[in-house]
Design a protein around this motif. Structure first.
Motif, PDB file in Angstrom:
ATOM      1  N   GLY A 192      33.337 -12.197 -83.065  1.00  0.00           N
ATOM      2  CA  GLY A 192      34.345 -11.998 -82.378  1.00  0.00           C
ATOM      3  C   GLY A 192      35.237 -13.330 -82.435  1.00  0.00           C
ATOM      4  O   GLY A 192      34.637 -14.595 -82.388  1.00  0.00           O
ATOM      5  N   TYR A 193      36.793 -13.264 -82.840  1.00  0.00           N
ATOM      6  CA  TYR A 193      37.534 -14.399 -82.742  1.00  0.00           C
ATOM      7  C   TYR A 193      38.673 -14.211 -81.759  1.00  0.00           C
ATOM      8  O   TYR A 193      39.114 -13.307 -81.667  1.00  0.00           O
ATOM      9  N   VAL A 194      38.610 -15.029 -80.842  1.00  0.00           N
ATOM     10  CA  VAL A 194      39.095 -14.989 -79.624  1.00  0.00           C
ATOM     11  C   VAL A 194      40.613 -15.580 -79.739  1.00  0.00           C
ATOM     12  O   VAL A 194      40.631 -16.708 -80.154  1.00  0.00           O
ATOM     13  N   PHE A 195      41.416 -14.677 -79.758  1.00  0.00           N
ATOM     14  CA  PHE A 195      43.054 -15.223 -80.118  1.00  0.00           C
ATOM     15  C   PHE A 195      43.806 -15.526 -78.877  1.00  0.00           C
ATOM     16  O   PHE A 195      44.771 -16.217 -78.653  1.00  0.00           O
ATOM     17  N   SER A 196      43.186 -14.999 -77.678  1.00  0.00           N
ATOM     18  CA  SER A 196      43.981 -15.291 -76.548  1.00  0.00           C
ATOM     19  C   SER A 196      42.915 -15.255 -75.311  1.00  0.00           C
ATOM     20  O   SER A 196      41.966 -14.204 -75.275  1.00  0.00           O
ATOM     21  N   GLY A 197      42.653 -16.431 -74.629  1.00  0.00           N
ATOM     22  CA  GLY A 197      41.689 -16.544 -73.450  1.00  0.00           C
ATOM     23  C   GLY A 197      42.641 -17.264 -72.589  1.00  0.00           C
ATOM     24  O   GLY A 197      43.307 -18.233 -72.649  1.00  0.00           O
ATOM     25  N   ARG A 198      42.599 -16.628 -71.424  1.00  0.00           N
ATOM     26  CA  ARG A 198      42.948 -17.091 -70.056  1.00  0.00           C
ATOM     27  C   ARG A 198      42.243 -17.131 -68.769  1.00  0.00           C
ATOM     28  O   ARG A 198      41.343 -16.331 -68.661  1.00  0.00           O
ATOM     29  N   SER A 199      42.878 -18.017 -67.910  1.00  0.00           N
ATOM     30  CA  SER A 199      42.163 -17.886 -66.744  1.00  0.00           C
ATOM     31  C   SER A 199      43.221 -17.649 -65.533  1.00  0.00           C
ATOM     32  O   SER A 199      44.596 -18.090 -65.676  1.00  0.00           O
ATOM     33  N   LYS A 200      43.000 -16.932 -64.482  1.00  0.00           N
ATOM     34  CA  LYS A 200      43.597 -16.437 -63.536  1.00  0.00           C
ATOM     35  C   LYS A 200      43.106 -16.507 -62.068  1.00  0.00           C
ATOM     36  O   LYS A 200      41.748 -16.038 -61.977  1.00  0.00           O
ATOM     37  N   LEU A 201      43.701 -17.217 -61.137  1.00  0.00           N
ATOM     38  CA  LEU A 201      43.054 -17.417 -59.693  1.00  0.00           C
ATOM     39  C   LEU A 201      44.113 -16.992 -58.951  1.00  0.00           C
ATOM     40  O   LEU A 201      45.409 -17.071 -58.877  1.00  0.00           O
ATOM     41  N   VAL A 202      43.672 -15.552 -58.109  1.00  0.00           N
ATOM     42  CA  VAL A 202      44.542 -15.008 -57.036  1.00  0.00           C
ATOM     43  C   VAL A 202      44.263 -15.322 -55.747  1.00  0.00           C
ATOM     44  O   VAL A 202      42.917 -15.101 -55.489  1.00  0.00           O
ATOM     45  N   ALA A 203      45.033 -15.797 -55.032  1.00  0.00           N
ATOM     46  CA  ALA A 203      44.775 -16.212 -53.621  1.00  0.00           C
ATOM     47  C   ALA A 203      46.010 -15.774 -52.677  1.00  0.00           C
ATOM     48  O   ALA A 203      47.190 -15.339 -53.342  1.00  0.00           O
ATOM     49  N   ASP A 204      45.870 -15.945 -51.390  1.00  0.00           N
ATOM     50  CA  ASP A 204      47.097 -15.498 -50.546  1.00  0.00           C
ATOM     51  C   ASP A 204      48.244 -16.275 -50.649  1.00  0.00           C
ATOM     52  O   ASP A 204      49.570 -15.638 -50.465  1.00  0.00           O
ATOM     53  N   GLU A 205      48.190 -17.541 -51.010  1.00  0.00           N
ATOM     54  CA  GLU A 205      49.204 -18.463 -51.101  1.00  0.00           C
ATOM     55  C   GLU A 205      50.051 -18.065 -52.559  1.00  0.00           C
ATOM     56  O   GLU A 205      50.864 -18.809 -52.818  1.00  0.00           O
ATOM     57  N   GLY A 206      49.437 -17.482 -53.539  1.00  0.00           N
ATOM     58  CA  GLY A 206      50.001 -17.484 -54.885  1.00  0.00           C
ATOM     59  C   GLY A 206      48.792 -17.311 -55.870  1.00  0.00           C
ATOM     60  O   GLY A 206      47.773 -17.333 -55.689  1.00  0.00           O
ATOM     61  N   ASN A 207      49.567 -17.231 -57.067  1.00  0.00           N
ATOM     62  CA  ASN A 207      48.511 -16.967 -58.084  1.00  0.00           C
ATOM     63  C   ASN A 207      48.883 -18.114 -59.176  1.00  0.00           C
ATOM     64  O   ASN A 207      49.787 -18.687 -59.343  1.00  0.00           O
ATOM     65  N   VAL A 208      47.556 -18.243 -59.863  1.00  0.00           N
ATOM     66  CA  VAL A 208      47.573 -19.425 -60.983  1.00  0.00           C
ATOM     67  C   VAL A 208      47.140 -18.877 -62.026  1.00  0.00           C
ATOM     68  O   VAL A 208      45.928 -18.268 -62.294  1.00  0.00           O
ATOM     69  N   SER A 209      47.941 -18.911 -63.396  1.00  0.00           N
ATOM     70  CA  SER A 209      47.294 -18.381 -64.552  1.00  0.00           C
ATOM     71  C   SER A 209      47.776 -19.230 -65.753  1.00  0.00           C
ATOM     72  O   SER A 209      48.860 -19.710 -65.720  1.00  0.00           O
ATOM     73  N   PHE A 210      46.787 -19.549 -66.608  1.00  0.00           N
ATOM     74  CA  PHE A 210      47.208 -20.390 -67.766  1.00  0.00           C
ATOM     75  C   PHE A 210      46.117 -20.148 -69.040  1.00  0.00           C
ATOM     76  O   PHE A 210      45.041 -19.527 -68.760  1.00  0.00           O
ATOM     77  N   SER A 211      46.633 -20.370 -70.165  1.00  0.00           N
ATOM     78  CA  SER A 211      45.652 -20.119 -71.303  1.00  0.00           C
ATOM     79  C   SER A 211      44.435 -21.183 -71.002  1.00  0.00           C
ATOM     80  O   SER A 211      44.530 -22.528 -70.947  1.00  0.00           O
ATOM     81  N   ASN A 212      43.451 -20.749 -71.394  1.00  0.00           N
ATOM     82  CA  ASN A 212      41.958 -21.594 -71.147  1.00  0.00           C
ATOM     83  C   ASN A 212      41.468 -21.931 -72.472  1.00  0.00           C
ATOM     84  O   ASN A 212      40.768 -21.194 -73.274  1.00  0.00           O
ATOM     85  N   ASP A 213      41.481 -23.221 -72.860  1.00  0.00           N
ATOM     86  CA  ASP A 213      41.119 -23.616 -74.299  1.00  0.00           C
ATOM     87  C   ASP A 213      39.361 -23.757 -74.237  1.00  0.00           C
ATOM     88  O   ASP A 213      38.939 -24.080 -75.144  1.00  0.00           O
ATOM     89  N   ASP A 214      38.771 -23.796 -73.055  1.00  0.00           N
ATOM     90  CA  ASP A 214      37.548 -23.929 -72.733  1.00  0.00           C
ATOM     91  C   ASP A 214      36.631 -22.635 -73.325  1.00  0.00           C
ATOM     92  O   ASP A 214      35.633 -22.654 -73.286  1.00  0.00           O
ATOM     93  N   ILE A 215      37.449 -21.519 -73.365  1.00  0.00           N
ATOM     94  CA  ILE A 215      36.826 -20.503 -73.800  1.00  0.00           C
ATOM     95  C   ILE A 215      36.447 -20.514 -75.343  1.00  0.00           C
ATOM     96  O   ILE A 215      37.418 -20.857 -75.978  1.00  0.00           O
TER      97      ILE A 215
END
Length: 235
Positions: free
Chosen positions: A159-182
């Motif tokens: 498999g060739y991963v062309f898109s990898g992201r991390s997302k953190l969902v909390a009560d105060e808001g969401n954080v999402s970004f492209s994760n180059d560690d994948i």
């Protein structure tokens, strides 16, 4: 007398024509269709599955439904006269999500991993979208006229991963970004077996989900993926 003979002749001719038409129709209805001795099987597939994270740190727990969706085309290449043994070479697409209590934050080019134990925390997700290249050795009990059969397809998948992201969902808001560690390239062993419509799919990754050097509090994260689900074949 002549008129009676004429009427009998007409009736006999009509009966003879009717018998001929009925006989011809019966012959046509029972005519054997030609057998396709160059048939191919199981060239399009679609599947769903559940992702299990192995080799995870003790404090890491999976949460929610870590799902897999896949679809693609596999070229069927029979190797024997019966066409029930051969190879399959394909191209497909897969979307995977991995839910856990492992939170990821980013500060510039630095990503920090930690186990989240907070009442305001809802979920954390790693998400990948990949182009996949399956290679299978195929055995089945199919024939040119039998469309319900057993199958065992075993092989490997790159498999060739062309898109990898991390997302953190909390009560105060969401954080999402492209994760180059994948890991961009992911590969493993796979097995598909079943009968007719229902086929079990299993996959085990031979390399880690995340790149070498990723850690939580100094402990290396060597996550491997075990995937179990269903695969449905068309043609």
């Amino acid at each position: 007398m002549i008129q009676l003979f004429y009427k009998i002749s007409i009736i006999s001719l009509c009966m003879l024509c009717s018998c001929f038409v009925l006989g011809q129709s019966a012959t046509d209805s029972t005519q054997v269709q030609p057998v396709d001795n160059s048939y191919l099987e199981d060239q399009f597939y679609i599947g769903v599955g559940y992702n299990v994270l192995l080799n995870s740190p003790d404090a890491l727990d999976q949460r929610n439904l870590s799902y897999n969706l896949q679809l693609g085309f596999i070229k069927d290449i029979p190797l024997n006269k019966r066409r029930n043994f051969g190879f399959g070479v394909g191209l497909g697409y897969a979307a995977n999500s991995y839910y856990s209590n492992m939170g990821v934050t980013e500060d510039g080019d630095v990503r920090t991993y930690q186990i989240v134990d907070d009442e305001n925390f809802n979920r954390s997700k790693l998400e990948t979208h990949a182009i996949e290249f399956p290679l299978e050795v195929r055995w089945r009990t199919s024939t040119a006229t039998e469309y319900k059969f057993w199958r065992i397809y075993a092989g490997a998948k790159l498999g060739y991963v062309f898109s990898g992201r991390s997302k953190l969902v909390a009560d105060e808001g969401n954080v999402s970004f492209s994760n180059d560690d994948i890991n961009t390239l992911q590969y493993g062993l796979m097995l598909n077996f079943g009968y007719n419509t229902w086929n079990i799919h299993a996959y085990y990754s031979l390399n880690p989900l995340l790149k070498e050097g990723v850690s939580i509090a100094g402990e290396s994260i060597d996550l491997r993926v075990l995937r179990v689900g269903l695969t449905f074949y068309i043609l």
